[in-house]
Design a protein around this motif. Structure first.
Motif, mmCIF file in Angstrom:
data_model
loop_
_atom_site.group_PDB
_atom_site.id
_atom_site.type_symbol
_atom_site.label_atom_id
_atom_site.label_comp_id
_atom_site.label_asym_id
_atom_site.label_seq_id
_atom_site.Cartn_x
_atom_site.Cartn_y
_atom_site.Cartn_z
ATOM 1 N N GLU A 1 -6.904 4.685 -1.989
ATOM 2 C CA GLU A 1 -8.082 4.479 -1.272
ATOM 3 C C GLU A 1 -9.544 4.601 -3.071
ATOM 4 O O GLU A 1 -10.305 4.652 -3.009
ATOM 5 N N ARG A 2 -8.967 6.013 -3.599
ATOM 6 C CA ARG A 2 -9.616 6.259 -4.747
ATOM 7 C C ARG A 2 -9.314 5.462 -5.862
ATOM 8 O O ARG A 2 -10.756 5.647 -6.781
ATOM 9 N N SER B 1 1.283 3.960 -2.795
ATOM 10 C CA SER B 1 0.660 5.315 -2.439
ATOM 11 C C SER B 1 1.779 6.332 -2.818
ATOM 12 O O SER B 1 1.861 7.211 -3.695
ATOM 13 N N THR C 1 0.793 -1.300 0.089
ATOM 14 C CA THR C 1 -0.056 0.488 -0.145
ATOM 15 C C THR C 1 0.835 0.991 -0.267
ATOM 16 O O THR C 1 0.723 2.017 -0.950
ATOM 17 N N ARG D 1 -6.413 -1.574 -7.256
ATOM 18 C CA ARG D 1 -5.928 -2.110 -6.222
ATOM 19 C C ARG D 1 -5.413 -3.319 -5.862
ATOM 20 O O ARG D 1 -4.407 -3.445 -5.612
#
Length: 174
Positions: free
Chosen positions: A101-102, A91, A87, A108
């Motif tokens: 998160e979008r 990111s 993550t 993802r």
């Protein structure tokens, strides 16, 4: 002509490693969306989703014929165990205006699976980028495959630089 002669490219069913990657993305999506335990999802796939069925069920029917189950299991376990660092890596690669998160949850899961597999070091980065772009085309019809290409290319170049590897692609001037 019959069989593979009629097909310009091999289908995922005749590409066990690609089928395993498709299944891994699906399993990771299920784990994230339902909060299921990874071992439970892996078992569900091994028992109910892999292999040929008597009625010839296919992807559209929720089955994944001829998948490399060892690769599938490894990708899912490695991705889940490295979730926090994956993550963070994604990111850091995305623009600040586009938080992880979008991203679509399937997108993802796909990025995380690809990076986890790259970290294992069993396949060259260009192969993984091509494979996961093929997987992406199975899920998306828009610009997502291009995003996957860009993110994975950036992450894999960073991984090579960190590991001290210098490939032709990495040594080309921008």
């Amino acid at each position: 002509m019959t069989g593979l002669q009629d097909q310009p490219r091999l289908t995922p069913a005749s590409r066990p490693r690609t089928a395993a990657r498709v299944a891994a993305v699906q399993a990771l999506f299920q784990i994230e969306q339902n909060g299921d335990r990874p071992d439970s999802v892996i078992e569900q796939f091994l028992l109910h989703r892999f292999g040929s069925t008597l009625d010839g069920a296919s992807y559209e029917d929720g089955c994944i014929p001829e998948a490399d189950t060892r690769l599938f299991t490894t990708i899912v376990r490695d991705t889940v165990s490295a979730h926090t660092s994956l993550t963070q890596t994604i990111s850091e690669t995305l623009p600040a205006t586009w938080p992880i998160e979008r991203l679509d949850p399937v997108l993802r899961a796909l990025l995380m699976a690809a990076i986890a597999e790259a970290r294992a070091g069993d396949a060259p980065a260009p192969v993984l980028i091509n494979e996961y772009m093929d997987v992406a085309h199975g899920f998306f019809s828009g610009d997502e495959p291009r995003l996957i290409n860009g993110v994975l290319d950036t992450v894999f170049k960073q991984m090579n630089a960190t590991d001290g590897h210098d490939t032709k692609a990495d040594s080309q001037p921008d």
